[in-house]
Scaffold this motif. Structure first.
Motif, PDB file in Angstrom:
ATOM      1  N   THR A  57     -16.103 -57.177  14.771  1.00  0.00           N
ATOM      2  CA  THR A  57     -16.928 -58.322  15.162  1.00  0.00           C
ATOM      3  C   THR A  57     -18.395 -57.934  15.171  1.00  0.00           C
ATOM      4  O   THR A  57     -18.756 -56.852  15.622  1.00  0.00           O
ATOM      5  CB  THR A  57     -16.508 -58.814  16.566  1.00  0.00           C
ATOM      6  N   GLY A  58     -19.224 -58.844  14.675  1.00  0.00           N
ATOM      7  CA  GLY A  58     -20.668 -58.649  14.685  1.00  0.00           C
ATOM      8  C   GLY A  58     -21.361 -59.835  15.325  1.00  0.00           C
ATOM      9  O   GLY A  58     -20.771 -60.916  15.466  1.00  0.00           O
ATOM     10  N   GLU A  59     -22.616 -59.621  15.738  1.00  0.00           N
ATOM     11  CA  GLU A  59     -23.415 -60.693  16.331  1.00  0.00           C
ATOM     12  C   GLU A  59     -24.802 -60.681  15.732  1.00  0.00           C
ATOM     13  O   GLU A  59     -25.410 -59.616  15.568  1.00  0.00           O
ATOM     14  CB  GLU A  59     -23.489 -60.536  17.846  1.00  0.00           C
ATOM     15  N   VAL A  60     -25.292 -61.890  15.420  1.00  0.00           N
ATOM     16  CA  VAL A  60     -26.611 -62.053  14.822  1.00  0.00           C
ATOM     17  C   VAL A  60     -27.426 -62.976  15.724  1.00  0.00           C
ATOM     18  O   VAL A  60     -27.113 -64.161  15.849  1.00  0.00           O
ATOM     19  CB  VAL A  60     -26.497 -62.660  13.399  1.00  0.00           C
ATOM     20  N   PRO A  61     -28.479 -62.452  16.388  1.00  0.00           N
ATOM     21  CA  PRO A  61     -29.297 -63.293  17.263  1.00  0.00           C
ATOM     22  C   PRO A  61     -30.311 -64.110  16.456  1.00  0.00           C
ATOM     23  O   PRO A  61     -30.869 -63.626  15.466  1.00  0.00           O
ATOM     24  CB  PRO A  61     -30.009 -62.280  18.155  1.00  0.00           C
ATOM     25  N   VAL A  62     -30.523 -65.337  16.882  1.00  0.00           N
ATOM     26  CA  VAL A  62     -31.499 -66.220  16.246  1.00  0.00           C
ATOM     27  C   VAL A  62     -32.437 -66.723  17.334  1.00  0.00           C
ATOM     28  O   VAL A  62     -31.984 -67.217  18.369  1.00  0.00           O
ATOM     29  CB  VAL A  62     -30.812 -67.413  15.547  1.00  0.00           C
ATOM     30  N   PHE A 111     -29.981 -68.350  20.232  1.00  0.00           N
ATOM     31  CA  PHE A 111     -28.533 -68.510  20.162  1.00  0.00           C
ATOM     32  C   PHE A 111     -28.002 -67.363  19.317  1.00  0.00           C
ATOM     33  O   PHE A 111     -28.772 -66.632  18.682  1.00  0.00           O
ATOM     34  CB  PHE A 111     -28.119 -69.881  19.603  1.00  0.00           C
ATOM     35  N   THR A 112     -26.700 -67.178  19.330  1.00  0.00           N
ATOM     36  CA  THR A 112     -26.082 -66.063  18.625  1.00  0.00           C
ATOM     37  C   THR A 112     -25.008 -66.568  17.665  1.00  0.00           C
ATOM     38  O   THR A 112     -24.211 -67.440  18.014  1.00  0.00           O
ATOM     39  CB  THR A 112     -25.446 -65.083  19.628  1.00  0.00           C
ATOM     40  N   ILE A 113     -25.014 -65.989  16.471  1.00  0.00           N
ATOM     41  CA  ILE A 113     -23.937 -66.210  15.505  1.00  0.00           C
ATOM     42  C   ILE A 113     -22.977 -65.027  15.657  1.00  0.00           C
ATOM     43  O   ILE A 113     -23.390 -63.880  15.489  1.00  0.00           O
ATOM     44  CB  ILE A 113     -24.472 -66.259  14.065  1.00  0.00           C
ATOM     45  N   SER A 114     -21.733 -65.291  16.010  1.00  0.00           N
ATOM     46  CA  SER A 114     -20.708 -64.249  16.115  1.00  0.00           C
ATOM     47  C   SER A 114     -19.779 -64.395  14.918  1.00  0.00           C
ATOM     48  O   SER A 114     -19.455 -65.517  14.523  1.00  0.00           O
ATOM     49  CB  SER A 114     -19.905 -64.395  17.403  1.00  0.00           C
ATOM     50  N   PHE A 166     -27.562 -72.738  23.042  1.00  0.00           N
ATOM     51  CA  PHE A 166     -28.943 -72.302  23.189  1.00  0.00           C
ATOM     52  C   PHE A 166     -29.147 -71.708  24.591  1.00  0.00           C
ATOM     53  O   PHE A 166     -28.595 -72.211  25.563  1.00  0.00           O
ATOM     54  CB  PHE A 166     -29.909 -73.493  23.037  1.00  0.00           C
ATOM     55  N   GLN A 167     -29.946 -70.680  24.664  1.00  0.00           N
ATOM     56  CA  GLN A 167     -30.326 -70.069  25.949  1.00  0.00           C
ATOM     57  C   GLN A 167     -31.849 -70.009  26.021  1.00  0.00           C
ATOM     58  O   GLN A 167     -32.491 -69.659  25.034  1.00  0.00           O
ATOM     59  CB  GLN A 167     -29.772 -68.645  26.050  1.00  0.00           C
ATOM     60  N   GLN A 168     -32.403 -70.326  27.181  1.00  0.00           N
ATOM     61  CA  GLN A 168     -33.857 -70.220  27.368  1.00  0.00           C
ATOM     62  C   GLN A 168     -34.238 -68.752  27.368  1.00  0.00           C
ATOM     63  O   GLN A 168     -33.533 -67.913  27.918  1.00  0.00           O
ATOM     64  CB  GLN A 168     -34.251 -70.863  28.711  1.00  0.00           C
TER      65      GLN A 168
END
Length: 171
Positions: A57-62, A111-114, A166-168
């Motif tokens: 599993t990977g995560e890509v922050p945006v 937000f994050t793409i997992s 979304f996260q502040q």
């Protein structure tokens, strides 16, 4: 003398109703006039936690930074992975709850793409080359290169990827 307070009350009610605009009708065709729009915000993909091998599993922050007038992020981001003539629109992460965020000029959200990395050439793997991002309530999109390998799928190519709410960012 009672006519004046009654008239003032009626006038105030009329002004309140007029300020509501379309009254929640469908005149905007789903567009939110205060929604953050690509072009009014800066969208950047951060350093990813890359899945090194198939099944990992990977995560890509945006991150999104408002560059214009105050705007609102409501619901989930729209994310589509494309490559090899195929595409996959990502769903929200299981259990994620959308929240309404108001961004003043200079404010940021993320937000994050997992994703689960797929096997190269695998039957249900999406050989993604591009990630396309849209913001809720807007119509424009912004594309970025997808550098994180193929994305796995259980029932269809790329269905093992999702987006967070979304996260502040900051205070």
């Amino acid at each position: 003398m009672r006519a004046i307070p009654l008239t003032v009350t009626a006038l105030a009610a009329a002004l309140v109703l007029t300020a509501c605009g379309h009254g929640g009708g469908s005149g905007d065709k789903g567009k939110n006039s205060s929604a953050c729009e690509i072009g009014g915000v800066s969208v950047q993909i951060g350093s990813a936690s890359v899945a090194p091998a198939a099944g990992d599993t990977g995560e890509v922050p945006v991150s999104i930074t408002n560059q214009s007038a105050p705007c609102t992020l409501e619901h989930f981001p729209g994310v589509t992975l494309e490559g090899g003539g195929a595409s996959a629109s990502l769903s929200a992460q299981q259990g994620a709850k959308a929240q309404k965020l108001k961004l003043a000029k200079g404010d940021s959200a993320s937000f994050t793409i997992s994703y689960v990395r797929g096997a190269a050439g695998g039957r249900n793997s999406l050989a993604a080359k591009t990630v396309k991002i849209t913001l809720p309530g807007g119509s424009a999109d912004q594309s970025f290169p997808w550098k994180y390998g193929p994305v796995a799928g259980k029932t269809k190519a790329g269905d093992q990827a999702s987006v967070s709410a979304f996260q502040q960012v900051g205070d």
